[in-house]
Scaffold this active site. Structure first.
Site, short mmCIF file in Angstrom:
data_model
loop_
_atom_site.label_atom_id
_atom_site.label_comp_id
_atom_site.label_asym_id
_atom_site.label_seq_id
_atom_site.Cartn_x
_atom_site.Cartn_y
_atom_site.Cartn_z
N ARG A 22 -5.64 10.70 26.04
CA ARG A 22 -6.68 9.99 25.09
C ARG A 22 -5.84 8.52 24.95
NH1 ARG A 22 -9.05 12.73 19.64
NH2 ARG A 22 -10.80 11.33 20.24
N ASP A 82 -6.30 5.50 13.71
CA ASP A 82 -5.63 5.99 14.97
C ASP A 82 -4.61 5.08 15.35
OD1 ASP A 82 -8.57 7.18 14.57
OD2 ASP A 82 -7.08 8.50 15.98
N ARG A 142 -7.10 17.21 17.19
CA ARG A 142 -7.64 16.00 17.02
C ARG A 142 -6.97 15.36 16.05
NH1 ARG A 142 -9.43 16.47 12.69
NH2 ARG A 142 -10.23 14.24 12.97
N GLY A 143 -7.27 14.07 15.83
CA GLY A 143 -6.61 13.20 14.25
C GLY A 143 -5.28 12.72 15.08
N ALA A 144 -4.81 11.52 14.73
CA ALA A 144 -3.84 10.80 15.29
C ALA A 144 -2.37 11.68 15.20
CB ALA A 144 -3.56 9.37 15.05
N ASN A 173 -10.02 2.99 14.04
CA ASN A 173 -10.48 4.54 13.40
C ASN A 173 -11.63 4.81 14.15
OD1 ASN A 173 -9.53 6.80 11.66
ND2 ASN A 173 -11.48 6.34 10.50
N LYS A 174 -12.22 5.99 13.52
CA LYS A 174 -13.35 6.86 14.21
C LYS A 174 -14.45 5.80 14.21
CE LYS A 174 -13.74 9.62 15.89
NZ LYS A 174 -13.54 9.91 17.31
N GLN A 200 -16.99 15.04 12.96
CA GLN A 200 -15.82 15.53 12.34
C GLN A 200 -15.97 15.63 10.66
OE1 GLN A 200 -16.05 13.39 15.09
NE2 GLN A 200 -14.25 13.39 15.99
#
Ligand code: MRU
Length: 374
Positions: free
Chosen positions: A92, A264, A49-51, A274-275, A223
């Site tokens: 995603r 992201d 995960r993470g762009a 973003n998150k 996270q």
């Protein structure tokens, strides 16, 4: 500080390995990815995960999904590549690096097909028992596979370099001894190596900056707790874990001099997804007069998306909120939930955007385009 031990994606001796981040911080385990379904699942379940890391993983995943193709028709190979890319892209929706990396792989394949010098190797065309045309076709397909693997390597290496440069630009905005708040995880685990917004913190650590980092736990998937506090403390960075609803008090206490976060997808007007929870942190930072820096490699800037309202926001299962981390459900079974995985921070709250090509200041509409288009 050895970041090589915790890279989220590795390609070694012909094997694609991703660290299963859902098992952190308890276990640091790599899983081999052999099929497109395994890659899709790893992205969907946030094993990777993470762009930027999603982009790197998808590029390798696409190659892996094609490497056993045994036909000799380049057209069939191309069609399969497009299908597999579309499939992986559906894992995603928010992080643009996923579609960016897959598009780049498909573009490479298209240009490989178009260019005559893309070539047929001598040995391959001499394969016995196969007609010359079939031989040529097979050789071209093998060459195309090789080119795709090279492109995946390039995407990974470029991300590593771009994170390093963002670290240098980011560090120029920070001073020794600063208190820094971060949200989610935009570190090594989210990229090819150094992280985006954690990169200056690693560089600062090497140079004796003695930052005091506050990591939001980042509900519901934690996270910040599971990943950021783990990777920073492993590197010897002073990190304090707080719940998301404590960001305001640490700011009010005067402990935070800057906020650093990843992204992201940044729209053309500078709104950045973003998150979930990032936008609240940005609004608080404005209230307390604290600079809010968003670290955005150019691979995450999407000029085709005009504003934050046009960014698709992933909705995830509500069980992540009330069940997943508890021995007993912490809400009545079947309770109505709303679980958006990202939110959009409006451009007006972002003090500066740090890219690998330099630091971008408002007006973002104009300046982001300049930095992307050169
Ligand atoms: O759902 P995740 O864990 O993939 O979300 C990750 C983030 O929001 C990161 O902050 C973002 O991808 C930037 S990563 C360098």
């Amino acid at each position: 500080m050895n970041l090589d031990d915790i890279l989220p994606v590795r390609y070694e001796e012909g094997r694609l390995l991703v660290m299963d981040q859902t098992r952190l911080p308890g276990e640091c385990i790599y899983e081999e990815i052999r099929t497109k379904e395994e890659m899709w699942d790893a992205i969907k379940k946030l094993k990777v995960r993470g762009a930027p890391a999603i982009g790197v993983a998808a590029a390798y995943g696409l190659y892996v999904s094609l490497r056993d193709f045994s036909g000799d028709s380049m057209e069939d190979f191309r069609l399969l590549a497009r299908d597999n890319a579309a499939y992986l892209n559906s894992a995603r929706p928010t992080a643009v690096n996923l579609s960016w990396a897959l598009r780049r792989m498909i573009r490479l394949l298209d240009s490989f097909v178009a260019s005559p010098e893309s070539g047929v190797s001598e040995e391959a065309s001499a394969e016995p028992g196969v007609s010359e045309g079939a031989n040529q076709g097979r050789a071209s397909v093998e060459q195309a596979k090789k080119a795709l693997l090279e492109e995946a390597h390039k995407i990974r290496i470029e991300d590593e370099e771009s994170c390093r440069r963002m670290g240098e630009y980011g560090l120029s905005l920070l001073r020794p001894g600063m208190g820094i708040l971060t949200h989610c995880n935009a570190g090594t685990l989210a990229t090819a190596k150094y992280g985006t917004c954690l990169s200056p913190l690693y560089l600062g650590q090497e140079q004796g900056y003695d930052f005091h980092v506050y990591a939001d736990e980042t509900r519901p998937l934690l996270q910040g707790a599971r990943l950021t506090s783990w990777e920073l403390s492993r590197a010897g960075v002073d990190v304090t874990l707080i719940c998301d609803n404590m960001a305001s008090i640490v700011m009010k206490n005067g402990w935070i001099d800057a906020v650093v976060v990843g992204c992201d997808r940044m729209a053309a007007n500078g709104d950045g997804a973003n998150k979930i929870g990032t936008s609240g942190v940005a609004i608080l930072a404005r209230e307390y007069g604290i600079p809010f820096y968003m670290f955005v490699p150019t691979s995450t800037i999407d000029l085709e998306t005009p504003t934050g309202d046009d960014i698709p926001i992933e909705l995830r299962d509500g069980e992540e909120i009330y069940k997943m981390w508890y021995q007993e459900p912490m809400a009545p079974e079947g309770v109505k939930t709303y679980n958006p995985s990202f939110d959009v921070t409006k451009a007006k709250y972002i003090t500066a955007v740090i890219t690998e090509r330099g630091i971008v200041y408002p007006p973002y509409e104009e300046n982001l385009r300049k930095i992307v288009e050169g």
